[in-house]
Design a protein around this motif. Structure first.
Motif: not given
Length: 637
Positions: A86-105
């Motif tokens: 969603x817009x500013x203030x909503x949840x934002x998570x990161x994905x690197x190289x096709x990985x899940x968001x849990x794979x970005x430290x």
């Protein structure tokens, strides 16, 4: 077998690190050339010497970013897919190289902030106020940082007192009820320095959008948010060789979290981070560091859905201690030895009991650097790291990594670089213990990753830098949430391969800039769960194959103009590829004016986001705003 051999080679080399590479090497301890980073090796190295791809976002770049959070700053970086709900203030998570968001430290000043409850980091809760720079290390890095660093590491480094006195204040307004206020001050008294600040932000986010299957637009409901941040960083110079640092950071946010099945849900977050560090470097170059951190988090969630009302909370406490020593065995051999001890606890009515996890780790790293007085093959840097982790409720892990950086030519500074290593991710508390939706038999995810490429920086009508990286990552026992059983499962094997290309150019003595990066990622499930498995060899869900970012800037003092354009390819929603989301494109414009006036600077910043008024969703069921505007005015002393 290959990684056992690699582990053995690294251990053997670390035991023999006193050996010499060659007597004709012109070696020195000082390599502080150009931009310096610390995340790639846990010690200061020039960015060009990194064995793996790194992105560095400096403070001056952060000041011109459209938006106000770390998530906004990362949107234009190479091979990054921001999952925006969603817009500013909503949840934002990161994905690197096709990985899940849990794979970005994610780290703050080297201290991990990933939630051990769900493995995620909500980057919308990290305002840019008080941030000095951001370092992004691509590729598996558990050999340096332990669990969860399968896809890469983001290290947020906060501003520290620098001996000057300054005051800055800002106010901003924008579309859909957006408001922001910020103030920061810094001063020194003798050997003591203090930097402190505040920022507050809120918006209604009642933007129009067209729901799936509808013909007319409606206004987004229950998407409002309010956030407050307080931060203070202090330093004390004990003597010419020793220093202490203390950082505190508090964020409180209250927001609506409307989703496809919970349009009335709301969530509040209170996060407190405290860290203290002691650093001492003697005349031989030996550096002792000890850092301790404490993180408290309280999240309240309520969904007044009349059919399935739900209310809960999650209270977590995490503490860690990290002693480390770096010393030179010779003029070209640097050794780093360190350890980590951490404990995390979670309390929630969704768990049968209080959950506790204790993690102990030891790591050993070695850097060999050789300079030669010639124009070809003039520098070689070799990196070896090995780390042992013991996690109380999961397992043990031994993760080695080997990397190298070879300078082919002085002219153009053409470098070959590459690394190979192992990484792992521990199942989260949600994976193992969440009542009714957990799997206590889960195994840790383990990966073997390899990357190689080249870089070059040269002058030809301007200053240009080019990077190319190929990566290959095997993940065993990848954890996904199975929508048929409503349980997390180890799905077996995932193979992720791809290429990343990056170009940056500066022209007319820095008055004009142009940047382009492209990432191709092929992330596939490589095991069949049943005969004729319809998900076998398919691209993973929510993993775009192509991501392109283009940017251009003009500097006409006191004005700076930036334009950015992002293209994110289509994404599958399911492993059997029966549903997908279309690609989207977003173009943003930013203008910053910093006009000196006596001892002050007047700051004006204008933003136009989604210039071409596109309808799009990053995640299904979470519409993004169409064209919107912001204006910021400020003073700086």
């Amino acid at each position: 077998m290959c990684m056992r051999f690699l582990s053995g080679c690294i251990v053997l080399h670390l035991l023999l690190i006193g050996s010499s590479f060659g007597q004709d090497a012109d070696s020195t301890k000082n390599y502080q050339v150009g931009e310096v980073v610390i995340t790639a090796t846990r010690s200061q190295i020039p960015l060009a010497d990194s064995p793996s791809q790194m992105d560095l976002i400096q403070k001056e770049e952060l000041r011109t970013v459209n938006g106000s959070t770390v998530a906004d700053a990362l949107l234009q970086e190479t091979a990054m897919f921001l999952r925006q709900y969603g817009a500013t203030g909503a949840l934002r998570t990161l994905s690197l190289r096709g990985g899940a968001s849990e794979h970005a430290l994610v780290l703050v000043n080297g201290n991990r902030v990933n939630s051990f409850q769900n493995g995620l980091v909500d980057l919308s809760l990290f305002p840019l106020s008080g941030v000095d720079r951001i370092e992004v290390l691509h590729g598996g890095s558990s050999a340096l940082y332990g669990a969860d660093a399968l896809g890469g590491v983001v290290n947020i480094l906060t501003s520290q007192p620098n001996g000057e006195t300054h005051v800055r204040t800002e106010a901003a307004v924008g579309s859909f009820g957006y408001e922001r206020y910020a103030a920061e001050g810094e001063s020194n008294i003798g050997n003591f320095g203090l930097l402190a600040g505040y920022s507050g932000e809120r918006a209604r986010n009642d933007f129009p959008f067209i729901p799936d299957g509808a013909d007319t637009a409606v206004n987004r409901q229950n998407s409002d948010y309010t956030a407050h941040q307080y931060y203070a960083n202090a330093s004390y110079q004990i003597d010419g060789q020793s220093q202490m640092n203390l950082s505190t950071h508090y964020v409180a946010a209250d927001r609506g979290t409307p989703g496809p099945f919970s349009p009335l849900a709301r969530q509040s977050d209170d996060n407190v981070d405290c860290s203290i560090g002691f650093n001492r470097t003697d005349e031989t170059g030996t550096a002792w560091n000890i850092a301790a951190s404490l993180r408290y988090s309280l999240q309240d969630y309520v969904d007044p859905n009349p059919f399935f009302p739900y209310q809960t909370f999650y209270k977590t406490l995490y503490g860690s201690v990290n002693p480390q020593v770096r010393f030179f065995l010779s003029s070209h051999d640097l050794v780093t030895i360190g350890g980590e001890l951490s404990e995390g606890t979670l309390e929630s009515p969704d768990f049968d009991t209080k959950v506790v996890r204790v993690q102990k780790a030891l790591y050993l790293s070695h850097e060999s650097r050789f300079d030669f007085s010639r124009n070809l093959f003039n520098r070689l840097i070799v990196y070896e790291t090995i780390r042992y982790d013991r996690i109380s409720d999961v397992d043990v892990a031994l993760t080695p990594k080997f990397g190298a950086n070879l300078a082919l030519t002085r002219v153009g500074d053409i470098r070959l670089r590459g690394s190979i290593g192992q990484s792992f991710r521990s199942p989260s508390f949600n994976d193992l213990y969440y009542r009714g939706f957990s799997n206590p038999n889960l195994k840790a995810e383990r990966s073997t990753s390899f990357d190689a490429g080249f870089t070059s920086t040269f002058v030809w009508g301007g200053v240009h830098s080019i990077e190319y990286t190929y990566f290959h990552q095997d993940i065993d026992d990848r954890i996904i949430f199975d929508l048929t059983t409503f349980l997390p499962m180890n799905i077996g094997k995932v193979l992720s391969t791809g290429s990343e290309v990056k170009y940056n150019g500066s022209f007319f003595r820095g008055k004009a800039t142009f940047g382009l990066n492209y990432a191709f990622t092929d992330a596939r499930k490589k095991n069949a769960d049943v005969p004729n498995d319809p998900t076998f060899d398919h691209q993973l869900a929510n993993a775009p194959t192509d991501v392109v970012n283009i940017s251009a800037g003009v500097v006409l003092n006191p004005l700076v103009l930036n334009v950015s354009h992002a293209i994110v390819g289509s994404r599958y929603l399911t492993l059997d590829h029966t549903a997908s989301m279309p690609s989207y494109r977003v173009t943003n414009l930013g203008v910053v004016i910093r006009q000196p006036f006596a001892s002050w600077k007047i700051i004006a910043k204008g933003e136009v986001n989604n210039i071409f008024d596109n309808d799009y969703e990053v995640i299904r069921g979470y519409p993004m705003p169409k064209r919107n505007y912001r204006l910021t005015l400020g003073l700086e002393y």
